[in-house]
Design a protein around this motif. Structure first.
Motif, PDB file in Angstrom:
ATOM      1  N   ALA A   4       0.867  -1.181   0.000  1.00 18.77           N
ATOM      2  CA  ALA A   4       0.000   0.000   0.000  1.00 18.77           C
ATOM      3  C   ALA A   4       0.903   1.230   0.000  1.00 18.77           C
ATOM      4  CB  ALA A   4      -0.914   0.005   1.207  1.00 18.77           C
ATOM      5  N   LEU A   5       0.710   2.097  -0.975  1.00 23.32           N
ATOM      6  CA  LEU A   5       1.504   3.315  -1.115  1.00 23.32           C
ATOM      7  C   LEU A   5       0.635   4.522  -0.795  1.00 23.32           C
ATOM      8  CD1 LEU A   5       3.087   2.445  -4.582  1.00 23.32           C
ATOM      9  CD2 LEU A   5       4.084   2.062  -2.320  1.00 23.32           C
ATOM     10  N   PHE A   6       1.225   5.515  -0.156  1.00 24.38           N
ATOM     11  CA  PHE A   6       0.505   6.725   0.213  1.00 24.38           C
ATOM     12  C   PHE A   6       1.251   7.932  -0.337  1.00 24.38           C
ATOM     13  CE2 PHE A   6       0.239   3.573   3.658  1.00 24.38           C
ATOM     14  CZ  PHE A   6      -1.094   3.234   3.539  1.00 24.38           C
ATOM     15  N   PHE A   7       0.508   8.911  -0.844  1.00 23.79           N
ATOM     16  CA  PHE A   7       1.113  10.088  -1.464  1.00 23.79           C
ATOM     17  C   PHE A   7       0.575  11.369  -0.854  1.00 23.79           C
ATOM     18  CE2 PHE A   7       1.595   6.695  -4.498  1.00 23.79           C
ATOM     19  CZ  PHE A   7       2.894   6.865  -4.937  1.00 23.79           C
ATOM     20  N   GLY A   8       1.416  12.408  -0.881  1.00 23.40           N
ATOM     21  CA  GLY A   8       1.023  13.744  -0.444  1.00 23.40           C
ATOM     22  C   GLY A   8       0.552  13.774   0.991  1.00 23.40           C
ATOM     23  N   PRO A   9      -0.546  14.508   1.230  1.00 24.58           N
ATOM     24  CA  PRO A   9      -1.037  14.651   2.601  1.00 24.58           C
ATOM     25  C   PRO A   9      -1.506  13.331   3.209  1.00 24.58           C
ATOM     26  CG  PRO A   9      -2.561  15.682   1.051  1.00 24.58           C
ATOM     27  CD  PRO A   9      -1.339  15.291   0.274  1.00 24.58           C
ATOM     28  N   VAL A  10      -1.879  12.364   2.380  1.00 23.37           N
ATOM     29  CA  VAL A  10      -2.265  11.046   2.909  1.00 23.37           C
ATOM     30  C   VAL A  10      -1.051  10.408   3.576  1.00 23.37           C
ATOM     31  CG1 VAL A  10      -3.178   8.767   2.349  1.00 23.37           C
ATOM     32  CG2 VAL A  10      -4.073  10.779   1.164  1.00 23.37           C
ATOM     33  N   ARG A  33      -9.272  -1.027   1.494  1.00 23.16           N
ATOM     34  CA  ARG A  33      -9.472   0.396   1.802  1.00 23.16           C
ATOM     35  C   ARG A  33     -10.166   0.563   3.157  1.00 23.16           C
ATOM     36  NH1 ARG A  33     -11.052   5.572  -1.525  1.00 23.16           N
ATOM     37  NH2 ARG A  33     -11.869   6.792   0.191  1.00 23.16           N
ATOM     38  N   GLU A  34     -11.196  -0.222   3.416  1.00 27.05           N
ATOM     39  CA  GLU A  34     -11.908  -0.146   4.696  1.00 27.05           C
ATOM     40  C   GLU A  34     -10.986  -0.483   5.866  1.00 27.05           C
ATOM     41  OE1 GLU A  34     -15.453  -2.526   4.644  1.00 27.05           O
ATOM     42  OE2 GLU A  34     -16.207  -1.499   2.861  1.00 27.05           O
ATOM     43  N   GLN A  42      -8.185   9.673   9.671  1.00 33.53           N
ATOM     44  CA  GLN A  42      -7.972  11.051   9.210  1.00 33.53           C
ATOM     45  C   GLN A  42      -7.308  11.069   7.837  1.00 33.53           C
ATOM     46  OE1 GLN A  42      -5.847  12.570  12.642  1.00 33.53           O
ATOM     47  NE2 GLN A  42      -7.674  13.676  13.302  1.00 33.53           N
ATOM     48  N   ALA A  43      -6.367  10.172   7.618  1.00 32.93           N
ATOM     49  CA  ALA A  43      -5.693  10.104   6.316  1.00 32.93           C
ATOM     50  C   ALA A  43      -6.671   9.693   5.224  1.00 32.93           C
ATOM     51  CB  ALA A  43      -4.522   9.127   6.382  1.00 32.93           C
ATOM     52  N   PHE A  44      -7.510   8.701   5.509  1.00 37.70           N
ATOM     53  CA  PHE A  44      -8.402   8.191   4.474  1.00 37.70           C
ATOM     54  C   PHE A  44      -9.590   9.110   4.214  1.00 37.70           C
ATOM     55  CE2 PHE A  44      -5.604   4.789   4.262  1.00 37.70           C
ATOM     56  CZ  PHE A  44      -5.864   4.110   3.086  1.00 37.70           C
ATOM     57  N   ALA A  45      -9.819  10.065   5.086  1.00 41.52           N
ATOM     58  CA  ALA A  45     -10.819  11.091   4.806  1.00 41.52           C
ATOM     59  C   ALA A  45     -10.372  11.952   3.624  1.00 41.52           C
ATOM     60  CB  ALA A  45     -11.051  11.959   6.035  1.00 41.52           C
ATOM     61  N   MET A  73      -4.275   8.316  -2.909  1.00 41.38           N
ATOM     62  CA  MET A  73      -3.887   9.712  -3.125  1.00 41.38           C
ATOM     63  C   MET A  73      -5.027  10.659  -2.814  1.00 41.38           C
ATOM     64  SD  MET A  73      -2.178   8.894  -6.804  1.00 41.38           S
ATOM     65  CE  MET A  73      -3.284   7.523  -7.101  1.00 41.38           C
ATOM     66  N   ALA A  74      -4.669  11.840  -2.368  1.00 43.67           N
ATOM     67  CA  ALA A  74      -5.635  12.908  -2.152  1.00 43.67           C
ATOM     68  C   ALA A  74      -5.834  13.662  -3.468  1.00 43.67           C
ATOM     69  CB  ALA A  74      -5.126  13.863  -1.079  1.00 43.67           C
ATOM     70  N   LYS A  75      -6.865  14.492  -3.514  1.00 39.13           N
ATOM     71  CA  LYS A  75      -7.035  15.377  -4.679  1.00 39.13           C
ATOM     72  C   LYS A  75      -5.829  16.293  -4.761  1.00 39.13           C
ATOM     73  CE  LYS A  75     -12.004  15.566  -4.839  1.00 39.13           C
ATOM     74  NZ  LYS A  75     -13.195  16.402  -4.815  1.00 39.13           N
ATOM     75  N   PHE A  76      -5.481  16.640  -5.974  1.00 40.66           N
ATOM     76  CA  PHE A  76      -4.358  17.545  -6.162  1.00 40.66           C
ATOM     77  C   PHE A  76      -4.660  18.466  -7.310  1.00 40.66           C
ATOM     78  CE2 PHE A  76      -3.642  13.648  -8.461  1.00 40.66           C
ATOM     79  CZ  PHE A  76      -3.291  14.067  -9.729  1.00 40.66           C
TER      80      PHE A  76
END
Length: 79
Positions: A4-10, A33-34, A42-45, A73-76
């Protein structure tokens, strides 16, 4: 094992850029995801996009395979 990879604010909110998750036969992208959202609410929000093996994936019923790589990823925006 699934990566699982996370980017930016996530990634900032999770506190790391990647984690390994044990593969479970029959697991879906939505279940993963759940599970991660329960650990990092908070990250997954912030998560707006999910990619499976480098391609955006919207079908949360998609079955996962051992060795898959999932990016959250979050919106960017950019200019």
């Amino acid at each position: 094992m699934i990566k699982a990879l996370f980017f930016g604010p996530v990634a900032d909110m999770v506190g790391q850029r990647e984690i390994d998750v044990d593969y479970q036969s029959g697991a879906t992208l939505g279940q993963l995801r759940e599970d991660l959202a329960a650990r990092y609410p908070q990250a997954f929000a912030l998560v707006a996009f999910v990619a499976l093996n480098g391609r955006q994936e919207r079908d949360m019923s998609r079955r996962l395979a051992d060795g898959d790589e999932i990016a959250f990823m979050a919106k960017f925006s950019g200019g």
